[in-house]
Design an enzyme around this catalytic site. Sequence first.
Site, PDB file in Angstrom:
ATOM      1  N   LYS A 244       0.851  -1.186   0.000  1.00  0.00           N
ATOM      2  CA  LYS A 244       0.000   0.000   0.000  1.00  0.00           C
ATOM      3  C   LYS A 244       0.891   1.241   0.000  1.00  0.00           C
ATOM      4  O   LYS A 244       1.841   1.339   0.782  1.00  0.00           O
ATOM      5  CB  LYS A 244      -0.911  -0.012   1.225  1.00  0.00           C
ATOM      6  CG  LYS A 244      -2.027   1.018   1.190  1.00  0.00           C
ATOM      7  CD  LYS A 244      -3.026   0.795   2.326  1.00  0.00           C
ATOM      8  CE  LYS A 244      -4.184   1.779   2.232  1.00  0.00           C
ATOM      9  NZ  LYS A 244      -5.185   1.568   3.299  1.00  0.00           N
ATOM     10  N   GLU A 335     -19.315  -2.886  10.363  1.00  0.00           N
ATOM     11  CA  GLU A 335     -20.173  -1.979  11.134  1.00  0.00           C
ATOM     12  C   GLU A 335     -21.316  -2.717  11.825  1.00  0.00           C
ATOM     13  O   GLU A 335     -21.709  -2.348  12.945  1.00  0.00           O
ATOM     14  CB  GLU A 335     -20.736  -0.885  10.223  1.00  0.00           C
ATOM     15  CG  GLU A 335     -19.708   0.083   9.696  1.00  0.00           C
ATOM     16  CD  GLU A 335     -18.972  -0.426   8.466  1.00  0.00           C
ATOM     17  OE1 GLU A 335     -18.065   0.283   7.994  1.00  0.00           O
ATOM     18  OE2 GLU A 335     -19.292  -1.542   7.974  1.00  0.00           O
ATOM     19  N   ARG A 363     -24.915   0.772   6.760  1.00  0.00           N
ATOM     20  CA  ARG A 363     -24.749  -0.668   6.593  1.00  0.00           C
ATOM     21  C   ARG A 363     -25.262  -1.458   7.788  1.00  0.00           C
ATOM     22  O   ARG A 363     -25.411  -2.678   7.711  1.00  0.00           O
ATOM     23  CB  ARG A 363     -23.261  -0.968   6.363  1.00  0.00           C
ATOM     24  CG  ARG A 363     -22.718  -0.408   5.062  1.00  0.00           C
ATOM     25  CD  ARG A 363     -21.224  -0.135   5.111  1.00  0.00           C
ATOM     26  NE  ARG A 363     -20.416  -1.263   5.493  1.00  0.00           N
ATOM     27  CZ  ARG A 363     -19.990  -2.206   4.655  1.00  0.00           C
ATOM     28  NH1 ARG A 363     -20.323  -2.148   3.383  1.00  0.00           N
ATOM     29  NH2 ARG A 363     -19.246  -3.192   5.070  1.00  0.00           N
TER      30      ARG A 363
END
Length: 418
Positions: A244, A335, A363
């Site tokens: 990353k 979540e 969500r």
Amino acid sequence: MLLTQTTTPEDVKALDRAELPLLCGEIRHAILESSAAVGGHVAPNLGVVELTVALHRVFNSPIDKIVFDVSHQTYAHKALTGRAYTYIDPERFGEASGFANPDESEHDLFAMGHTSTSVSLGCGLAHARDLAGDAYNVITIIGDGSLSGGLAFEGFNNAADLDSNLIIIVNDNDQSIAENHGGLYRNLAELRASNGTCERNVFRAMGLDYRYLDAGNDVLALVDALQELRNIDHPIVLHISTAKGKGFEPAQSDPEHWHHVGPFDMATGRKLCPGHPSEPAPRTYADITGEALSAAIERDPQVVGITAATPYIMGFTPELRTAAGKQFVDVGIAEEHAVTFATALACSGAKPVFGVYGTFLQRAYDELWHDLCLNDAPATILVFGASIFGTTSETHLSFFDISMLGGLPNMHYLAPAC
């Protein structure tokens, strides 16, 4: 400059093989220049430049269907599908959405900006193809961070039942937005360390064929690996290891803070204050929240801060997370679990505080009602970026917090008026 002449998948296919690494370098530089001017998801996009070039070298988009999970790693994809202008022309920096958008291009199949959806979408695309008697490839790209979302497991479970082409690329950079959390990631680490050969393998355990490629930032190795999988007749996982922030030292050494940033100085990596580029970035609500919650944790051993992989929105730096110990929990990109976890904590005498972006709290609607509110659990939810917050993508609008939460029984919802 190759990028100015390589703006469609056909152009990528026409390049000499030796030119592909040069193209990757130009795309990476263009992403950095445009992001330095207008901000963006820097670290995720830098990590998949080689993968994206390889995908468009091997496959035939949009006939072959390519789906990027979350889609905050689509800048190189956009540059190679007719939208290079938004990364190479300073007058047009930021003109394209930061996320997949079918209104922009036929190469963007879905409007998407939330995590863990790509495998389910891939299953649907593959099933529709099979019903129609077609024969194109379906390729989904999902990051290791996205694997912690429950929808990803539902998708993988269904994918194993397909008896036709579905290529699932797991882009593993050992990083969510912050560090990964959960037992799944111990197995990913084992797979990386063993070059994909260790006996324990979560993907094989779910009934899927599996390949591993350690050289996830080597465009030529990726081209060769994808060529082998093209037109495969069954579902398979290609697990690749990437970095990353690849190619930009500040992002590679601190990928959490470079996941998404505002304007910055390319030479130094210093983040700039919008409208006042010579000034440092101002103090934020995240800073204030981190200080207040840290103080509460220090005073009261029953206070527990919770995040679903976005600790930075609460101002919880790695140092504050370490200091909080078990009183700060990162559940990963989950979540739904965070809300139900907070419910049980609250009903057991703890004092949970869940910090979440308004756009991601959507969500967990069922868990908010069925678990938290139905049980009248005394938990606190801090909804960041709510009511008036927006980006260049409709996927990240947080306009629905009041209408979503205001009607739930047993919940007091307070929103700032100014």
